[in-house]
Design a protein around this motif. Sequence first.
Motif, PDB file in Angstrom:
ATOM      1  N   ARG A   1       0.835  -1.209   0.000  1.00 20.95           N
ATOM      2  CA  ARG A   1       0.000   0.000   0.000  1.00 20.95           C
ATOM      3  C   ARG A   1       0.869   1.258   0.000  1.00 20.95           C
ATOM      4  O   ARG A   1       0.582   2.227  -0.694  1.00 20.95           O
ATOM      5  N   TYR A   2       1.953   1.229   0.777  1.00 19.42           N
ATOM      6  CA  TYR A   2       2.845   2.381   0.819  1.00 19.42           C
ATOM      7  C   TYR A   2       3.590   2.545  -0.506  1.00 19.42           C
ATOM      8  O   TYR A   2       3.783   3.667  -0.982  1.00 19.42           O
ATOM      9  N   VAL A   3       3.957   1.440  -1.125  1.00 14.68           N
ATOM     10  CA  VAL A   3       4.598   1.513  -2.441  1.00 14.68           C
ATOM     11  C   VAL A   3       3.623   2.155  -3.434  1.00 14.68           C
ATOM     12  O   VAL A   3       4.028   2.954  -4.286  1.00 14.68           O
ATOM     13  N   THR A   4       2.348   1.863  -3.309  1.00 10.50           N
ATOM     14  CA  THR A   4       1.334   2.498  -4.155  1.00 10.50           C
ATOM     15  C   THR A   4       1.370   4.016  -3.962  1.00 10.50           C
ATOM     16  O   THR A   4       1.272   4.774  -4.933  1.00 10.50           O
ATOM     17  N   VAL A   5       1.521   4.467  -2.714  1.00 12.08           N
ATOM     18  CA  VAL A   5       1.611   5.903  -2.437  1.00 12.08           C
ATOM     19  C   VAL A   5       2.842   6.502  -3.104  1.00 12.08           C
ATOM     20  O   VAL A   5       2.773   7.562  -3.738  1.00 12.08           O
ATOM     21  N   LEU A   6       3.983   5.833  -2.973  1.00  8.59           N
ATOM     22  CA  LEU A   6       5.219   6.343  -3.557  1.00  8.59           C
ATOM     23  C   LEU A   6       5.090   6.469  -5.076  1.00  8.59           C
ATOM     24  O   LEU A   6       5.490   7.478  -5.663  1.00  8.59           O
ATOM     25  N   ARG A   7       4.525   5.450  -5.711  1.00  5.38           N
ATOM     26  CA  ARG A   7       4.348   5.465  -7.169  1.00  5.38           C
ATOM     27  C   ARG A   7       3.386   6.587  -7.579  1.00  5.38           C
ATOM     28  O   ARG A   7       3.618   7.316  -8.538  1.00  5.38           O
ATOM     29  N   ALA A   8       2.283   6.699  -6.842  1.00  6.46           N
ATOM     30  CA  ALA A   8       1.296   7.744  -7.150  1.00  6.46           C
ATOM     31  C   ALA A   8       1.904   9.136  -6.962  1.00  6.46           C
ATOM     32  O   ALA A   8       1.672  10.030  -7.780  1.00  6.46           O
ATOM     33  N   LEU A   9       2.669   9.313  -5.903  1.00  2.00           N
ATOM     34  CA  LEU A   9       3.328  10.595  -5.658  1.00  2.00           C
ATOM     35  C   LEU A   9       4.280  10.922  -6.808  1.00  2.00           C
ATOM     36  O   LEU A   9       4.322  12.053  -7.284  1.00  2.00           O
ATOM     37  N   SER A  10       5.007   9.930  -7.295  1.00  2.00           N
ATOM     38  CA  SER A  10       5.949  10.159  -8.391  1.00  2.00           C
ATOM     39  C   SER A  10       5.230  10.605  -9.665  1.00  2.00           C
ATOM     40  O   SER A  10       5.752  11.404 -10.427  1.00  2.00           O
ATOM     41  N   ARG A  11       4.017  10.090  -9.884  1.00  2.00           N
ATOM     42  CA  ARG A  11       3.236  10.432 -11.081  1.00  2.00           C
ATOM     43  C   ARG A  11       2.414  11.701 -10.903  1.00  2.00           C
ATOM     44  O   ARG A  11       1.805  12.189 -11.852  1.00  2.00           O
TER      45      ARG A  11
END
Length: 178
Positions: A72-82
């Motif tokens: 779930r946190y990796v999802t946040v990191l990816r979304a933040l990057s995009r």
Amino acid sequence: MSKPAIRLGASMLALTAFLAASACQEEAKTDVTSSLKAGPPVASSTPSAPSPSSPSPASTAVPKTTEGAIARYVTVLRALSRGDLKTVCAIAGPAAKKAEAAGFGKCRTTFAIMRSMFSDAQLSALRTATINKTRVTRRANGDVDIPTRAVVSNARFTEHDLGGVTLSYRHGNWFMID
């Protein structure tokens, strides 16, 4: 630049990140509350074709495991990057609400400011960042702490620019609470 100025800038960045996280909480709570009010799904007698995976961050229940929290946190990191602040704020909702109550702005505004403080190299590194599970801690109450030092990427992140997070399992999914 003087050391006090650098410390002040780092403190402002950390404060912005905290506020951003807090502001997102209200939006996620609203999304979760409205989906709960909608009621359970109604079964149909005609089978439906499987739908492609939805980008919705809270569409299905996920495992109540440390691995689930990390994903779930990796999802946040990816979304933040995009720049996908809708996803970031849906997951960071509880933390964002705390920040907003403390006087910080709305989640999307605060995270947009936070994102603008990252270098292009850092944003690019978030797209492929992973989490070192050995540095993640599960609390007795089930919450999961992911410190900044657990983020493995091609760029360096500090507590001042990314900050560690705590995720809590709520309504069938993991949400950032701090």
